[in-house]
Design an enzyme around this catalytic site. Structure first.
Site, PDB file in Angstrom:
ATOM      1  N   MET A   1       0.791  -1.235   0.061  1.00 22.67           N
ATOM      2  CA  MET A   1      -0.299   0.062   0.196  1.00 22.67           C
ATOM      3  C   MET A   1       0.746   1.247  -0.084  1.00 22.67           C
ATOM      4  SD  MET A   1      -1.498  -0.199   3.877  1.00 22.67           S
ATOM      5  CE  MET A   1      -0.391  -0.115   5.322  1.00 22.67           C
ATOM      6  N   CYS A   2       0.183   2.370  -0.257  1.00 21.03           N
ATOM      7  CA  CYS A   2       0.996   3.352  -0.230  1.00 21.03           C
ATOM      8  C   CYS A   2       1.308   3.896   1.315  1.00 21.03           C
ATOM      9  CB  CYS A   2       0.231   4.801  -0.978  1.00 21.03           C
ATOM     10  SG  CYS A   2      -0.454   4.443  -2.468  1.00 21.03           S
ATOM     11  N   GLU A   3       2.163   5.070   1.567  1.00 21.95           N
ATOM     12  CA  GLU A   3       2.319   5.310   2.654  1.00 21.95           C
ATOM     13  C   GLU A   3       2.245   6.933   2.881  1.00 21.95           C
ATOM     14  OE1 GLU A   3       5.633   3.941   5.059  1.00 21.95           O
ATOM     15  OE2 GLU A   3       5.775   2.014   4.003  1.00 21.95           O
ATOM     16  N   ILE A  78       4.349   8.368  -0.690  1.00 25.04           N
ATOM     17  CA  ILE A  78       4.997   7.658  -1.538  1.00 25.04           C
ATOM     18  C   ILE A  78       4.066   6.602  -2.003  1.00 25.04           C
ATOM     19  CG2 ILE A  78       7.313   7.898  -0.704  1.00 25.04           C
ATOM     20  CD1 ILE A  78       7.125   5.342   1.031  1.00 25.04           C
ATOM     21  N   ASN A 110      -4.138   6.890   1.319  1.00 22.98           N
ATOM     22  CA  ASN A 110      -3.674   5.645   1.333  1.00 22.98           C
ATOM     23  C   ASN A 110      -4.668   4.477   1.325  1.00 22.98           C
ATOM     24  OD1 ASN A 110      -2.466   2.849   1.888  1.00 22.98           O
ATOM     25  ND2 ASN A 110      -2.426   3.291   4.130  1.00 22.98           N
TER      26      ASN A 110
END
Length: 267
Positions: A1-3, A78, A110
């Protein structure tokens, strides 16, 4: 997953150390290689830097990391593209920004929100293809009438009342962790996984207060894991409101989190 990475502080503070720890997760020690973004607030305006490339490879981010930029509010992200078809593009790279009342509003998310396009944003429209930006538009539409002519929040309780039904609608789609800020208030929604770290110190005779938000802890300090379905509102490094949001954390999100803790990742 995104952060996600966020900061709210009483006085402007540098984020160099946190960025140094955050940057390698963007494609070097983490799979989030589809983009990075960083928003530093200067009063009503956000300085927004982002690229649809891995953070670990970015010369721009490396420069900013050591540039000692200071701010009292920062939102960083990110990205791991999900679904992969919504690929690398500047328009799909977080954070996203809109101007309201002469003030920047910035959002980073996210998670993945399948089916969110069934809900019509209204006056705010996405410029990219991501479900995240669609969610941003829905949130801004919900609180538009709560924002003053100067882009500030007028009545926090009224704003929360406007946000609640939108969050309740989006939560069941899957995973909805987000940061939303305007340089004064930082809205932090923990749907499945977010952590909070508070720091206090005295600098040049002033009592500094800093709150850091990250998807996963960035240091060995005492990070607090936020409860699922919790919405915090931060101002000057302090929690001014904390409420539970409607809807249960999705079983899919929790299954993904358990798998990740066991060393298995699917994004």
């Amino acid at each position: 997953m995104c952060e996600l990475l966020g900061m709210s502080a009483r006085y402007p503070s540098a984020l160099d150390t946190s960025l140094e720890l955050f940057r390698p997760r963007g494609g070097e020690i983490g799979p989030h290689a589809d983009g990075w973004g960083l928003a530093f607030f200067e009063g009503r305006t956000a300085r927004l830097y982002k690229e649809p490339i891995p953070a670990c490879e970015s010369r721009c981010l490396a420069f900013l990391q050591g540039y000692e930029l200071q701010s009292d509010m920062v939102i960083a992200h990110i990205r791991k593209a999900n679904p992969p078809g919504v690929g690398r593009a500047y328009a799909n790279t977080h954070p996203f920004e809109r101007e309201v009342g002469g003030r920047s509003w910035v959002f980073a998310h996210n998670g993945v929100l399948p089916g969110i396009q069934a809900y019509t944003p209204g006056r705010y429209l996405p410029m990219g293809d991501s479900d995240s930006e669609w969610a941003f538009c829905l949130l801004m539409e919900a609180i538009h009438d709560c924002i003053s002519h100067y882009g500030k929040i007028g009545d926090i309780q009224q704003t929360l009342a406007c946000l609640a039904p939108v969050i309740a609608t989006i939560n069941p789609l899957d995973e909805f962790n987000f940061l939303l800020g305007n340089g004064e208030h930082l809205f932090v929604h923990a749907h499945s996984e977010l952590h909070l770290l508070r720091r206090e110190c005295r600098i040049d005779g002033c009592d500094q207060r800093v709150a850091l938000i990250a998807t996963k802890p960035l240091s060995e300090e005492a990070w607090q894991c936020l409860l699922p379905n919790t919405l915090l509102i931060l101002k000057e490094g302090e929690i001014v409101q904390e409420v539970r949001t409607p809807g249960a954390a999705s079983p899919i999100a929790w299954q993904r989190r358990r798998a990740q803790e066991q060393g298995v990742t699917d994004r």
